[in-house]
Design a protein around this motif. Structure first.
Motif, PDB file in Angstrom:
ATOM      1  N   SER A   1      74.915  26.265  79.809  1.00 48.36           N
ATOM      2  CA  SER A   1      74.491  25.774  80.946  1.00 48.36           C
ATOM      3  C   SER A   1      74.029  24.505  80.726  1.00 48.36           C
ATOM      4  O   SER A   1      73.672  24.028  79.427  1.00 48.36           O
ATOM      5  CB  SER A   1      73.090  26.749  81.446  1.00 48.36           C
ATOM      6  OG  SER A   1      73.625  28.025  81.602  1.00 48.36           O
TER       7      SER A   1
ATOM      8  N   VAL B   1      73.466  30.854  87.705  1.00 44.66           N
ATOM      9  CA  VAL B   1      74.044  32.142  87.250  1.00 44.66           C
ATOM     10  C   VAL B   1      72.464  32.713  86.564  1.00 44.66           C
ATOM     11  O   VAL B   1      71.773  32.349  85.795  1.00 44.66           O
ATOM     12  CB  VAL B   1      74.932  31.914  86.031  1.00 44.66           C
ATOM     13  CG1 VAL B   1      75.518  33.236  85.465  1.00 44.66           C
ATOM     14  CG2 VAL B   1      76.138  31.117  86.407  1.00 44.66           C
TER      15      VAL B   1
ATOM     16  N   PHE C   1      83.039  31.991  85.050  1.00 48.60           N
ATOM     17  CA  PHE C   1      82.519  32.312  86.479  1.00 48.60           C
ATOM     18  C   PHE C   1      83.061  31.530  87.342  1.00 48.60           C
ATOM     19  O   PHE C   1      82.537  31.607  89.002  1.00 48.60           O
ATOM     20  CB  PHE C   1      80.805  32.135  86.418  1.00 48.60           C
ATOM     21  CG  PHE C   1      80.061  33.043  85.801  1.00 48.60           C
ATOM     22  CD1 PHE C   1      79.756  34.552  85.881  1.00 48.60           C
ATOM     23  CD2 PHE C   1      79.652  32.680  84.356  1.00 48.60           C
ATOM     24  CE1 PHE C   1      79.200  35.306  85.502  1.00 48.60           C
ATOM     25  CE2 PHE C   1      78.947  33.794  83.579  1.00 48.60           C
ATOM     26  CZ  PHE C   1      78.652  35.182  84.020  1.00 48.60           C
TER      27      PHE C   1
ATOM     28  N   SER D   1      70.851  28.322  84.901  1.00 47.22           N
ATOM     29  CA  SER D   1      71.110  29.631  84.425  1.00 47.22           C
ATOM     30  C   SER D   1      69.377  30.486  84.355  1.00 47.22           C
ATOM     31  O   SER D   1      68.634  29.409  84.358  1.00 47.22           O
ATOM     32  CB  SER D   1      71.578  29.885  83.101  1.00 47.22           C
ATOM     33  OG  SER D   1      71.061  29.579  82.121  1.00 47.22           O
TER      34      SER D   1
ATOM     35  N   ARG E   1      76.015  33.342  91.033  1.00 46.07           N
ATOM     36  CA  ARG E   1      76.716  34.561  90.374  1.00 46.07           C
ATOM     37  C   ARG E   1      75.344  35.220  90.011  1.00 46.07           C
ATOM     38  O   ARG E   1      74.478  34.492  89.262  1.00 46.07           O
ATOM     39  CB  ARG E   1      77.572  33.934  89.034  1.00 46.07           C
ATOM     40  CG  ARG E   1      78.703  33.073  89.309  1.00 46.07           C
ATOM     41  CD  ARG E   1      79.679  33.846  90.409  1.00 46.07           C
ATOM     42  NE  ARG E   1      81.079  33.045  90.781  1.00 46.07           N
ATOM     43  CZ  ARG E   1      81.074  32.220  91.668  1.00 46.07           C
ATOM     44  NH1 ARG E   1      80.112  32.258  92.717  1.00 46.07           N
ATOM     45  NH2 ARG E   1      82.124  31.349  91.738  1.00 46.07           N
ATOM     46  N   TYR E   2      75.443  36.374  89.654  1.00 44.15           N
ATOM     47  CA  TYR E   2      74.580  37.460  89.413  1.00 44.15           C
ATOM     48  C   TYR E   2      75.082  38.536  88.585  1.00 44.15           C
ATOM     49  O   TYR E   2      76.012  39.137  89.138  1.00 44.15           O
ATOM     50  CB  TYR E   2      73.646  37.932  90.628  1.00 44.15           C
ATOM     51  CG  TYR E   2      72.858  39.135  90.138  1.00 44.15           C
ATOM     52  CD1 TYR E   2      71.806  38.828  89.020  1.00 44.15           C
ATOM     53  CD2 TYR E   2      72.932  40.473  90.735  1.00 44.15           C
ATOM     54  CE1 TYR E   2      70.899  39.819  88.784  1.00 44.15           C
ATOM     55  CE2 TYR E   2      71.847  41.430  90.269  1.00 44.15           C
ATOM     56  CZ  TYR E   2      71.046  41.167  89.205  1.00 44.15           C
ATOM     57  OH  TYR E   2      70.299  42.309  88.867  1.00 44.15           O
TER      58      TYR E   2
END
Length: 449
Positions: free
Chosen positions: A347, A307, A270, A279, A330-331
């Motif tokens: 994570s 994320v 990512f 996350s 981030r998605y």
């Protein structure tokens, strides 16, 4: 003991959430304890795998159906017999739809007559969530003992009373007990007509007897509790499916090795900087509280890369898509099984700020993969996340979540202390064996054995 489990979805054949995961693991655990288990679910058109058709015909309660319109498929795996009951209502793409209550009223009306036509009998019926409520009510009418499990009290299966009563096929004398503010309520039917009610964590069993969490059914649940007929049993976890040492979607990991490599791989995937990774893997609905994370992102992104994987509320999806322009956010929309595994493994912390959580599996998975959960103190999160492993907060605002995440970030700076938390979390036993034994105890109590 011949047991019939009823659920709307069963992994790996059909799945939208945790119910399917439970229905994958619990039956196999019960079989290992000597129970003869049959699982019955709808024959969804989009079912993964193709069952072998073992019966086709019409049944006494299926007057609206053409002869041969009811069919049953079978799969046998790990000692469990899986049956899939198909009707024209389920011959369409996808799973759930707006007319689900109508569909499951008719489906539930057909279950016991169909099984009887096949020559199958059972000692006990165990229904799961609202879609099985009608079956539990029919079991009572037939003199068959039953257990009913609440996985999420918020989803109750309500329909216009007059129409629902006609479709249900239930004796008229039983219908008033399933009425709820002018509707027929399938969840209430399960609660009222079962011999014992269980739910998926001890704390949630206490919470749902209160007005705050009872969703209007707290009076019924208080009565069941007072009668000794309400029990909370914490869900287990499928340790074969969620095994960090042998998971094909992640780099092999144990409590002593492999975690840094998975974190590095996720960071590279990512394009994240060297801040720790937080996350979330979740449905984007109010219950899960991810709106609190979005609200807290201005503070959270000072300490964390974030994320999120999931879909649901369009407004929340849009907000996350907007935030994804941030260098530390981030998605990914939708559900992606392999990516979910990588997020659990790669994570540092896992965000689960649920407003309520009957049990939850994500917090168990994250700890098994060396990722420390940050959770709100509710339901199964209280019962499964020790305070010396994860980070718990009691408030319901974005500021409360932000404070918990800041505390987690400070703890992350103490590397030996953080690693000790990770080791304790990975050593926790979330196997299904203990939970399955408790279910067997309930079954024996109901059967008077």
């Amino acid at each position: 003991m011949q047991l019939l489990l009823i659920a709307s979805e069963v992994f790996p054949f059909s799945r939208t959430g945790g119910l399917a995961d439970v229905m994958a693991a619990l039956p196999e655990s019960l079989v290992r304890l000597g129970v003869d288990v049959t699982v019955l679910s709808p024959w969804w058109q989009s079912l993964h795998g193709q069952p072998t058709e073992v019966w086709r015909g019409s049944v006494p309660h299926g007057g609206r159906l053409q002869p041969g319109a009811v069919r049953v498929g079978e799969v046998r795996a790990a000692g469990v017999r899986y049956l899939f009951l198909g009707t024209p209502d389920f011959e369409r793409p996808g799973l759930y739809a707006e007319d689900d209550v109508e569909r499951f009223l008719r489906w539930g009306n057909l279950v016991l007559p169909t099984l009887q036509s096949m020559g199958l009998t059972f000692d006990l019926v165990h229904g799961h969530d609202w879609a099985a409520g009608t079956v539990v009510a029919h079991a009572r009418a037939a003199g068959l003992r039953s257990v009913y499990t609440i996985h999420n009290l918020q989803y109750q299966g309500r329909w216009n009373f007059a129409e629902g009563a006609a479709w249900s096929g239930l004796p008229a004398a039983m219908l008033p007990d399933a009425e709820f503010y002018g509707d027929l309520n399938l969840m209430k039917a399960g609660l009222v007509f079962s011999d014992h009610v269980t739910t998926v964590s001890p704390t949630y069993a206490r919470e749902i007897t209160t007005r705050e969490y009872g969703e209007g059914l707290e009076g019924v649940l208080q009565a069941r509790d007072a009668a000794g007929a309400l029990t909370g049993i914490l869900n287990g976890l499928d340790l074969d499916r969620w095994n960090p040492a042998a998971d094909p979607d992640v780099l092999p990991m144990t409590a002593r090795s492999g975690k840094p490599a998975n974190v590095a791989a996720l960071r590279a995937e990512f394009l994240l900087d060297d801040a720790p990774i937080l996350s979330a893997v979740s449905r984007l609905v109010s219950q899960k509280g991810l709106d609190l994370l979005v609200e807290a992102l201005p503070d959270v992104t000072r300490d964390w890369n974030v994320v999120v994987l999931g879909s649901g509320d369009p407004l929340l999806e849009a907000a996350l898509k907007g935030w994804a322009q941030h260098p530390r956010v981030r998605y990914v929309s939708g559900m992606n099984e392999a990516l979910a595994h990588r997020l659990y493994a790669g994570s540092d912390a896992f965000c689960m700020p649920s407003r309520f959580e009957p049990c939850g599996l994500s917090q168990m998975i994250s700890m098994r993969y060396g990722t420390l959960p940050v959770v709100r103190e509710t339901g199964g999160l209280v019962d499964s996340v020790p305070s010396d492993v994860g980070f718990r907060f009691s408030g319901g605002g974005a500021g409360d979540l932000s404070a918990a995440l800041h505390a987690a970030r400070l703890a992350w700076d103490d590397r030996p202390g953080w690693q000790a938390r990770v080791a304790r979390g990975m050593a926790l036993d979330f196997s299904w064996e203990a939970s399955a034994r408790r279910y067997v105890d309930v079954y024996r109590q109901v059967l008077g054995a």
